[in-house]
Design an enzyme around this catalytic site. Structure first.
Site, PDB file in Angstrom:
ATOM      1  CG  ASN A  14      -4.974   1.715  -7.645  1.00  0.00           C
ATOM      2  OD1 ASN A  14      -4.272   1.795  -6.516  1.00  0.00           O
ATOM      3  ND2 ASN A  14      -6.191   0.939  -7.560  1.00  0.00           N
ATOM      4  CE  LYS A  15      -1.804  -4.108  -5.993  1.00  0.00           C
ATOM      5  NZ  LYS A  15      -0.242  -4.388  -5.964  1.00  0.00           N
ATOM      6  N   GLY A  41       0.895  -1.024  -0.003  1.00  0.00           N
ATOM      7  CA  GLY A  41      -0.079  -0.103  -0.193  1.00  0.00           C
ATOM      8  C   GLY A  41       0.573   1.222   0.007  1.00  0.00           C
ATOM      9  CB  ALA A  42       0.963   4.156  -2.303  1.00  0.00           C
ATOM     10  CG  ASP A  89       0.460   2.207  -5.701  1.00  0.00           C
ATOM     11  OD1 ASP A  89       0.976   1.691  -4.769  1.00  0.00           O
ATOM     12  OD2 ASP A  89      -1.008   1.585  -6.227  1.00  0.00           O
ATOM     13  NE  ARG A 104       6.135  -3.261  -4.364  1.00  0.00           N
ATOM     14  CZ  ARG A 104       4.917  -3.489  -4.509  1.00  0.00           C
ATOM     15  NH1 ARG A 104       4.475  -3.603  -3.144  1.00  0.00           N
ATOM     16  NH2 ARG A 104       4.201  -3.834  -5.534  1.00  0.00           N
TER      17      ARG A 104
END
Length: 340
Positions: A242-243, A42-43, A232, A81
């Site tokens: 995003n995801k 989670g960002a 993100d 990341r």
């Protein structure tokens, strides 16, 4: 996340919901490894954890080389990341504090204080975003509860507390405006089924878990009024990383006249990138798709495309919500107006 001055305790999200296990991390390298391995994800939570990692680096540094060692730790954390801009935002904040310190003892205290402040500020931002989103959505609800659909996990597990998109869900529930949450399972890490369904169940918020491929049928049946997701990275023109799967949801939502909301703190906004085409997209190894917890689902040698994120064009969004305000029908002008 639990900060203990000499260590950082992280709930191992890889094991939820079957097991609640906390890891104690005492150095920056351990925090970086936890970020890479998805112990924490989670960002916003990644950024907060990295800030605590910098504070731990100062505490464990040599008295003569403390500044150099903390800078090395920042570089290691930055490499953990690539997509979530909150990570780099938090590290830049910590670097600014580091440059003002004249001794290791001062750095230990100042960096720890800054990490705690970043954590607290994220929680405050989540609460503000929830209020702003509630006001925006209540204007069209006419006092009648409605259902929403969400993707991945954007709750307390992914943030400093309360949540971004799930913070909005919580606020809708508290206001009596939430009928039900449909939670995409979110392949391949199953954050929706393992984490979102668990969080909402813990809070007695009505949730229905669905396979990612069922989202279109849910929208076609008129079951949901809003899709609410986190982010993100958000670029200067309002494109959103995003995801993986978010882009497809936005296309489906537009086709079915379902409104689409992105909820993220301003630390997720990257005005240095003009559009989503410039966002680095992390791709992870194929075992995550071929297997689930060691159980083989596909031929061992099959090629796998496993991007962690996709980019949703701003043209498919109805509104972006941050703690600084809202951008409706986001574009370059609207984003610049709020994030000069």
């Amino acid at each position: 996340m639990r900060w203990q001055e000499h260590s950082l305790e992280l709930l191992d999200q890889r094991l939820l919901p079957a097991e609640e296990h906390w890891l104690t991390i005492e150095g920056a390298s351990g925090v970086a490894q936890c970020i890479r391995d998805m112990v924490v994800r989670g960002a916003p939570a990644i950024g907060i954890s990295a800030a605590y990692g910098v504070a731990l680096a100062a505490r464990g540094a040599d008295d003569r080389r403390w500044r150099e060692e903390v800078h090395d730790a920042i570089d290691e954390l930055a490499a953990s990341r690539p997509t979530a801009v909150n990570l780099f935002w938090a590290l830049e904040k910590m670097k600014q504090v580091l440059e003002t310190c004249n001794s290791r003892d001062e750095a230990i205290q100042q960096l720890a204080d800054k990490a705690v402040a970043i954590h607290q500020e994220d929680l405050a931002a989540n609460l503000t975003m929830a209020d702003l989103a509630l006001d925006f959505m209540a204007d069209t609800a006419a006092g009648q509860p409605f259902s929403v659909l969400t993707h991945c996990n954007t709750g307390a597990l992914a943030t400093g507390g309360y949540g971004t998109a799930l913070g909005v869900v919580r606020r809708l529930h508290e206001a009596g405006l939430l009928k039900r949450v449909f939670a995409d399972e979110t392949r391949p890490w199953l954050q929706g089924s393992r984490l979102t369904a668990w969080e909402l169940s813990q809070d007695d918020i009505p949730v229905t878990l669905n396979a990612d491929g069922a989202a279109a049928a849910i929208m076609a049946a008129g079951e949901v009024r809003w899709v609410i997701v986190g982010a993100d990275r958000i670029t200067a023109n309002g494109d959103v990383a995003n995801k993986i799967g978010t882009y497809g949801l936005a296309v489906l939502a537009r086709h079915h006249n379902v409104r689409f909301m992105v909820v993220a703190p301003s630390s997720t906004v990257d005005m240095s990138l003009e559009s989503g085409g410039s966002i680095p997209i992390e791709e992870r190894e194929g075992t995550e798709v071929r297997e689930i917890r060691g159980i083989q689902l596909a031929p061992s040698g099959v090629a796998v495309f496993n991007p962690v994120f996709d980019v949703t064009p701003a043209s498919l969004l109805d509104v972006i919500v941050t703690e600084k305000g809202l951008v409706e029908s986001p574009d370059l002008a609207g984003m610049r107006s709020l994030f000069r």
